[in-house]
Design a protein around this motif. Structure first.
Motif, PDB file in Angstrom:
ATOM      1  N   CYS A   1      -0.251   3.267   3.443  1.00  0.00           N
ATOM      2  CA  CYS A   1       0.342   2.945   4.939  1.00  0.00           C
ATOM      3  C   CYS A   1       1.329   1.683   4.786  1.00  0.00           C
ATOM      4  O   CYS A   1       1.801   1.180   5.801  1.00  0.00           O
ATOM      5  CB  CYS A   1      -0.842   2.096   5.531  1.00  0.00           C
ATOM      6  SG  CYS A   1      -1.472   0.412   4.892  1.00  0.00           S
TER       7      CYS A   1
ATOM      8  N   CYS B   1       0.904  -1.222   0.017  1.00  0.00           N
ATOM      9  CA  CYS B   1       0.071   0.002   0.034  1.00  0.00           C
ATOM     10  C   CYS B   1       0.923   1.214  -0.049  1.00  0.00           C
ATOM     11  O   CYS B   1       1.721   1.335   0.883  1.00  0.00           O
ATOM     12  CB  CYS B   1      -1.113  -0.119   1.416  1.00  0.00           C
ATOM     13  SG  CYS B   1      -1.805   1.422   1.431  1.00  0.00           S
TER      14      CYS B   1
ATOM     15  N   CYS C   1      -5.622  -0.326   5.969  1.00  0.00           N
ATOM     16  CA  CYS C   1      -5.874   1.194   6.040  1.00  0.00           C
ATOM     17  C   CYS C   1      -7.406   1.625   5.545  1.00  0.00           C
ATOM     18  O   CYS C   1      -7.807   2.626   5.797  1.00  0.00           O
ATOM     19  CB  CYS C   1      -4.770   2.183   5.572  1.00  0.00           C
ATOM     20  SG  CYS C   1      -4.727   2.251   3.854  1.00  0.00           S
TER      21      CYS C   1
ATOM     22  N   CYS D   1      -6.984  -1.165   0.225  1.00  0.00           N
ATOM     23  CA  CYS D   1      -5.973  -1.716   1.125  1.00  0.00           C
ATOM     24  C   CYS D   1      -7.006  -2.318   2.424  1.00  0.00           C
ATOM     25  O   CYS D   1      -7.636  -1.304   2.777  1.00  0.00           O
ATOM     26  CB  CYS D   1      -5.217  -0.600   1.598  1.00  0.00           C
ATOM     27  SG  CYS D   1      -4.206  -1.127   2.806  1.00  0.00           S
TER      28      CYS D   1
ATOM     29  N   TYR E   1       1.292  -1.417   3.952  1.00  0.00           N
ATOM     30  CA  TYR E   1       0.810  -2.629   4.184  1.00  0.00           C
ATOM     31  C   TYR E   1       0.957  -3.558   3.131  1.00  0.00           C
ATOM     32  O   TYR E   1       1.026  -3.150   2.004  1.00  0.00           O
ATOM     33  CB  TYR E   1      -0.677  -2.694   4.411  1.00  0.00           C
ATOM     34  CG  TYR E   1      -1.200  -4.039   4.567  1.00  0.00           C
ATOM     35  CD1 TYR E   1      -1.113  -4.967   5.540  1.00  0.00           C
ATOM     36  CD2 TYR E   1      -2.239  -4.423   3.654  1.00  0.00           C
ATOM     37  CE1 TYR E   1      -1.676  -5.968   5.761  1.00  0.00           C
ATOM     38  CE2 TYR E   1      -2.721  -5.859   3.720  1.00  0.00           C
ATOM     39  CZ  TYR E   1      -2.618  -6.480   4.760  1.00  0.00           C
ATOM     40  OH  TYR E   1      -3.137  -7.583   4.929  1.00  0.00           O
TER      41      TYR E   1
HETATM   42 ZN   LIG Z   1      -2.844   0.940   3.431  1.00  0.00          ZN
END
Ligand SMILES: [Zn+2]
Length: 594
Positions: free
Chosen positions: A147, A144, A160, A157, A149
């Motif tokens: 964030c 992501c 987030c 995502c 991730y």
């Molecule tokens: Zn994210």
């Protein structure tokens, strides 16, 4: 005069089972409304089908290691089974995977193109060299860019919650084989919603006075706040309807663009099966025809904004292209009575977490009418509502059984026993008899007005209020005691109650069709209130598809007061509903894993 009414029902995605939230969101309200309109003598066509295409189906196929076709066929079969058991009487429940739907969708596309409501635009998209194809957003994973991730999906995502621009993912990889995709340029058709905006706003303004506030907020309100912008209607995917333009091989119509066209194509398919290929004109060309769209709130923009835009933009060109003859503008939605959501025991229903009451599973333990009753009494017409097993039990026992079921059963059983299975000959009706008959007969007006306005919950409550009034009448008249001293007086009371019940049966029949049909037969009528549903196997070049259909047959129900005759032969009655025991609460809690 008989009106043409199209009851257009949301198309379920053929990638998961149906739960009670889906049922109360769109399928059940559509059926109640369609049954009411049939009783009124209108020409009703209730259509829908399985939404067979798009990534929801292909993603599921990949997860189950099977083909999109098999996934669609499996869930389509489960829909048919549920709708038959629940008594949802579609004139045609078909699928988007038919020759006819392909041709109708492509004709709408070409009509829009002809009328200059489409444009093309180039854009970058992930391409998998290992597979030689572009990857839809949901087929790409990566880190992501908001964030960090590491396992974000191309479209969203999960960490987030942000909606993502797939092309900006860091370290992208194909979900199919883990290979690294590359960005390549691709070209797509766009629907020019900006150009259609003035006509769409006009359309909405004309309906502002009677549409539900939540629907107006998500249509007119949204447009006035932020305007409409072009939207891609094609994509690089092989499971779907090919774009009917030379040089565009390998691209498909976007599923949101073609699935709504199903309302039109299903009407046309119904006409063809019925052997009257032009019958669909009565619903789509006649200015007096009314089209109602029963959908959940997540679908409002597609039905209240984009689909009207597609219809407006096609103008009279759809008929010209599809039938190669003179065409006319297509009927725009009259109402889109979208429902809000139903939660389960205070939490959002989630199929993937199995936090749901599934339709078929429910019907393996309970009867359909109690479900229809509870889902209507608790229908999320104006705000989210909640399914609670405790509440289901209470409403079943205290309302359905106590107020209505016992009323019908004790009067019928008493009449059957005391008057040799015949409707008793009354003496002259007394003022309380005439009052209760008039009160119930007024229900054809009061309940009818609510149903006409698609206030189904209020319609049901009004009918149940009248049932309570008949109970009060009986408590006063007390024919069970009256009969000991004055047989004629008792006969008059029972005749009066039977006539009120006979009328209530019609008022309640759109909500409770199975038990009202049984009651209708106990009252001695030979012809059923409604027609019958059945499945039919249809064939075309894409293979066979099974459809749900409706045959009016000897349906005799009419939205009018009882004219029950003394001397009519009754049939031996059985209880309409059963009381539920407290122990089901524990069982159902365990099923939910609480
Ligand atoms: Zn994210």
């Amino acid at each position: 005069m008989s009106k043409n009414i199209l009851v257009a029902v949301a198309w379920p995605y053929a990638n998961s089972l149906i739960h009670v939230g889906n049922i109360t969101g769109s399928y059940l309200p559509a059926d109640i409304f369609a049954r009411f309109q049939r009783l009124k003598g209108n020409r009703v066509l209730m259509v829908s089908g399985s939404d067979a295409h798009g990534t929801p189906v292909t993603v599921r196929a990949d997860a189950e290691n099977t083909t999109a076709l098999q996934v669609y066929q499996k869930y389509h079969a489960s829909f048919l089974e549920l709708f038959l058991k629940l008594g949802l009487c579609y004139d045609l429940f078909t699928s988007t995977h038919t020759d006819n739907h392909f041709k109708v969708s492509q004709s709408i596309f070409l009509a829009l193109k002809n009328n200059s409501y489409l444009y093309t635009e180039r854009q970058l998209q992930w391409y998998a060299p290992s597979q030689g194809r572009f990857l839809p957003d949901r087929y790409v994973e990566g880190t992501c860019y908001i964030c960090n991730y590491p396992n974000a999906r191309g479209d969203q995502c999960d960490n987030c919650g942000s909606l993502l621009e797939a092309t900006q993912l860091i370290n992208p990889r194909s979900k199919i084989d883990g290979s690294t995709p590359e960005l390549r340029e691709t070209e797509h058709f766009y629907l020019d919603l900006g150009k259609l905006q003035p006509a769409i706003v006009d359309f909405l303004r004309q309906r502002e006075s009677y549409w539900r506030p939540n629907v107006l907020r998500q249509s007119l309100g949204q447009i006035l706040a932020s305007g409409l912008h072009g939207r891609a209607i094609t994509r690089d995917l092989d499971w779907g309807i090919p774009v009917p333009v030379e040089g565009w091989e390998g691209k498909c119509l976007y599923v949101w663009f073609e699935a709504v066209i199903g309302y039109l194509s299903a009407t046309i398919e119904w006409s063809q099966i019925a052997g009257v290929p032009e019958a669909w004109h009565d619903w789509w060309y006649k200015p007096t025809a009314r089209a109602y769209y029963f959908i959940g709130k997540d679908n409002i923009p597609f039905h209240a904004v984009i689909w009207p835009g597609q219809l407006i933009g096609a103008k009279e060109w759809f008929g010209r292209l599809f039938e190669e003859r003179e065409g006319h503008p297509l009927t725009l939605p009259y109402d889109v009575p979208a429902n809000e959501f139903m939660n389960l025991e205070g939490q959002k229903i989630s199929g993937s977490r199995n936090w749901a009451v599934w339709g078929l599973d429910f019907l393996s333990r309970y009867d359909p009418d109690p479900l229809r009753y509870y889902l209507t009494a608790n229908m999320p017409e104006n705000k989210d509502t909640d399914w609670s097993w405790q509440d289901f039990l209470i409403r079943n026992n205290n309302e359905l059984v106590a107020t209505w079921g016992n009323l019908a059963n004790r009067v019928l059983a008493f009449a059957y026993k005391q008057w040799d299975g015949l409707v008793p000959q009354p003496g002259e009706l007394r003022p309380p008899d005439r009052e209760i008959i008039a009160m119930v007969e007024a229900g054809f007006q009061s309940v009818g007005e609510q149903l006409e306005a698609v206030h189904l919950r209020a319609g049901l409550m009004e009918a149940m209020r009248l049932a309570s009034e008949v109970n009060k009448y009986l408590d006063q008249a007390a024919p069970w005691f009256e009969i000991k001293s004055d047989r004629t007086a008792a006969a008059t009371s029972i005749y009066t109650a039977l006539r009120a019940i006979d009328s209530l049966k019609v008022l309640l029949s759109p909500f409770l069709p199975f038990t009202c049909e049984r009651l209708h037969s106990y009252l001695g009528y030979a012809q059923p209130l409604f027609g019958e549903q059945y499945t039919d196997t249809l064939h075309d070049s894409l293979g066979e598809h099974i459809a749900l259909r409706y045959r009016p047959g000897k349906a005799s129900g009419r939205w009018q007061p009882s004219e029950l005759q003394a001397g009519q032969e009754l049939r031996k009655p059985e209880p309409l509903f059963r009381k539920l025991e407290e122990q089901i609460l524990e069982e159902e809690r365990q099923r939910l894993g609480q």
